[in-house]
Design an enzyme around this catalytic site. Structure first.
Site, mmCIF file in Angstrom:
data_model
loop_
_atom_site.group_PDB
_atom_site.id
_atom_site.type_symbol
_atom_site.label_atom_id
_atom_site.label_comp_id
_atom_site.label_asym_id
_atom_site.label_seq_id
_atom_site.Cartn_x
_atom_site.Cartn_y
_atom_site.Cartn_z
ATOM 1 N N HIS A 169 8.142 0.046 -1.384
ATOM 2 C CA HIS A 169 6.868 0.485 -1.932
ATOM 3 C C HIS A 169 6.681 -0.250 -3.241
ATOM 4 O O HIS A 169 7.619 -0.347 -4.033
ATOM 5 C CB HIS A 169 6.921 1.967 -2.293
ATOM 6 C CG HIS A 169 6.736 2.860 -1.121
ATOM 7 N ND1 HIS A 169 5.854 2.599 -0.121
ATOM 8 C CD2 HIS A 169 7.323 4.028 -0.815
ATOM 9 C CE1 HIS A 169 5.900 3.578 0.757
ATOM 10 N NE2 HIS A 169 6.796 4.455 0.373
ATOM 11 N N ASP A 221 3.293 -0.978 5.148
ATOM 12 C CA ASP A 221 2.708 -1.775 4.064
ATOM 13 C C ASP A 221 1.214 -1.516 3.878
ATOM 14 O O ASP A 221 0.449 -2.411 3.553
ATOM 15 C CB ASP A 221 2.922 -3.283 4.299
ATOM 16 C CG ASP A 221 4.371 -3.608 4.558
ATOM 17 O OD1 ASP A 221 5.219 -3.100 3.808
ATOM 18 O OD2 ASP A 221 4.656 -4.347 5.521
HETATM 19 P P1 GDP Z 1 3.533 0.248 0.972
HETATM 20 O O1 GDP Z 1 4.907 -0.055 1.443
HETATM 21 O O2 GDP Z 1 2.737 0.938 2.023
HETATM 22 O O3 GDP Z 1 3.490 0.929 -0.353
HETATM 23 O O4 GDP Z 1 2.807 -1.136 0.787
HETATM 24 P P2 GDP Z 1 3.178 -2.385 -0.132
HETATM 25 O O5 GDP Z 1 4.424 -2.230 -0.886
HETATM 26 O O6 GDP Z 1 3.004 -3.574 0.713
HETATM 27 O O7 GDP Z 1 2.034 -2.275 -1.189
HETATM 28 C C1 GDP Z 1 0.883 -2.899 -1.018
HETATM 29 C C2 GDP Z 1 0.627 -3.935 -2.102
HETATM 30 O O8 GDP Z 1 -0.739 -3.980 -2.320
HETATM 31 C C3 GDP Z 1 1.228 -3.677 -3.467
HETATM 32 O O9 GDP Z 1 1.459 -4.898 -4.122
HETATM 33 C C4 GDP Z 1 0.138 -2.880 -4.186
HETATM 34 O O10 GDP Z 1 0.169 -2.988 -5.589
HETATM 35 C C5 GDP Z 1 -1.074 -3.549 -3.637
HETATM 36 N N1 GDP Z 1 -2.213 -2.680 -3.457
HETATM 37 C C6 GDP Z 1 -2.235 -1.358 -3.103
HETATM 38 N N2 GDP Z 1 -3.517 -0.939 -2.991
HETATM 39 C C7 GDP Z 1 -4.306 -2.006 -3.283
HETATM 40 C C8 GDP Z 1 -5.711 -2.203 -3.310
HETATM 41 O O11 GDP Z 1 -6.524 -1.321 -3.033
HETATM 42 N N3 GDP Z 1 -6.150 -3.465 -3.636
HETATM 43 C C9 GDP Z 1 -5.306 -4.488 -3.912
HETATM 44 N N4 GDP Z 1 -5.823 -5.680 -4.217
HETATM 45 N N5 GDP Z 1 -3.974 -4.320 -3.910
HETATM 46 C C10 GDP Z 1 -3.480 -3.107 -3.588
#
Ligand code: GDP
Length: 424
Positions: free
Chosen positions: A40, A12
């Protein structure tokens, strides 16, 4: 050019968003391990999409997406995911989605066994996502699963399934005392959810070997982070697959190829889903504030995530295990509410300060040693360069870089595609 994008922590880290961003420069995006046990989240001009099985490049029409032999695929879930994306206007066809004939099929009884075992464990449960991932990988290594290519040979598949069901019922019926699983129902399931994907099934080794030889740019996308790797993670609170970059060529079908770059996705603070040691964990109000600021709720399950400050010990280990050549720091904007930024710089184990990442019982005993860096205390979500950033935020970035021993190439300051900048 072969590049892997991987998580440096517990998962995440915002990998989906970085793959979506970086995939512009690549012709092919490959998922090489895992199943639908993680999600994701990608936000782009067409909306917000949650991807569990499909590679993130699926949201770009010109990108070819590959699901490699290292994956375990729940066909019913895949069908649902494909349908939801199509409803959102995304085109999915054999031209832009290729599924390895060697990928393992995650059957409904794998999910059932996952649930039965978590229930049997009661208080000692692992916090499994109950998607059947551990049972299906266990069967893979027992050499008792069906693979995507088997869908092409229905008669042989029927016979093999009969044998598998007989064997599985020794556990389902005779072990757990559950009603036996029925091969007829499973055949029906395979027909409904598997056969529509027949045209997508191919030899991804052949496809990727050719693509590589033609100089096409290939991006490997990991699910979960380094600390969930079956061998190098926080075993037994790991996933059942290999999440590290070194496995990418194998899990994709091209073990003969070597990676050129490994981009580690590292979050500006820590989060962790499920059970297991999480040394830097916050509790109470401190945790609630960070969880809310970062929207830390599981994409696959909606579960509130455990959160904590940036963990230098765990992250340095993760960066090293991944063999990162550069890093993308995500969610830095989330920390804007803090006056001072907590950083876990070491662990204390049995009264000793340790800076290496311990294993097993030692890790379970570890207590965090926190230090504080000055907060930046303002909105940075519009910043487009290092120059536009407050000095305190840049100091935090430089501190993390030297603490984990790898250069930070990208800084993400928001979930939108353009909310990031490059440092070199
Ligand atoms: P993954 O499985 O590694 O892709 O992680 P997640 O699905 O938990 O994604 C992370 C969350 O944070 C998603 O809702 C993204 O849209 C959001 N997100 C990603 N990068 C950023 C960032 O730099 N700032 C903020 N505020 N949100 C982010």
């Amino acid at each position: 050019m072969l590049t892997a994008i991987v998580g440096t922590n517990w998962g995440d880290e915002g990998k989906g968003r970085m793959v979506d961003l970086l995939s512009q420069a690549y012709d092919v995006v490959v998922r090489y391990q895992g199943g639908n046990n993680a999600g994701h989240t990608v936000v782009n001009e067409r909306g917000k999409f949650i991807l569990n099985l499909l590679p993130s490049g699926i949201l770009r029409e010109e990108t070819v997406n590959v699901m490699g032999p290292g994956m375990v695929i729940d066909l019913e879930h895949l069908m649902g995911e494909v349908s939801r994306l199509r409803e959102g206007g995304i085109t999915i066809s054999p031209a832009n989605l290729k599924i390895s004939d060697r990928a393992t099929i995650c059957m409904p009884y794998h999910k059932l066994l996952d649930i039965l075992e978590e229930e049997r464990l009661g208080d000692k449960k692992f916090g499994s996502t109950r998607r059947g991932i551990s049972p299906v990988y266990a069967d893979k290594y027992m050499k008792k699963t069906l693979r995507m290519g088997d869908l092409r040979h229905w008669d042989a598949l029927e016979e093999r399934l009969q044998d598998l069901v007989e064997w599985k019922n020794l556990t389902v019926e005779k072990g757990y005392g559950h009603a036996p699983i029925q091969s007829q129902a499973l055949l029906q399931w395979l027909q409904t959810y598997g056969l529509p994907f027949l045209d997508y099934v191919c030899d991804t080794t052949e496809y990727l070997t050719q693509a590589e030889a033609q100089g096409r740019r290939i991006l490997f996308e990991a699910q979960l982070g380094a600390l969930r790797d079956i061998d190098f993670g926080i075993y037994p609170y790991t996933s059942a697959s290999s999440t590290i970059a070194a496995y990418a060529p194998i899990g994709s079908g091209i073990p003969q190829c070597k990676l050129d770059n490994v981009i580690g996705i590292m979050k500006a603070y820590s989060s962790c889903v499920g059970e297991g040691p999480f040394t830097c964990e916050f509790f109470g109000q401190e945790a609630d504030q960070l969880r809310q600021a970062g929207g830390e709720y599981g994409a696959a399950t909606g579960r509130p995530r455990r959160v904590g400050g940036f963990d230098v010990v765990a992250s340095r280990y993760g960066v090293q295990m991944q063999g990162c050549t550069s890093l993308a720091l995500t969610k830095l904007d989330v920390l804007s509410y803090l006056d001072k930024i907590p950083v876990c710089v070491a662990y204390e184990v049995d009264g000793q300060t340790v800076t290496h990442f311990p294993q097993g019982v030692e890790l379970a005993k570890a207590k965090p040693v926190y230090e504080y860096l000055p907060g930046f205390g303002c909105d940075i979500s519009h910043c487009k360069s290092a120059e536009e950033m407050p000095q305190a935020a840049m100091n935090y970035i430089r501190y993390l870089e030297s603490a984990v021993g790898c250069p930070i190439e990208y800084v993400s300051v928001g979930p939108e595609r353009d909310q990031y900048f490059k440092l070199f």
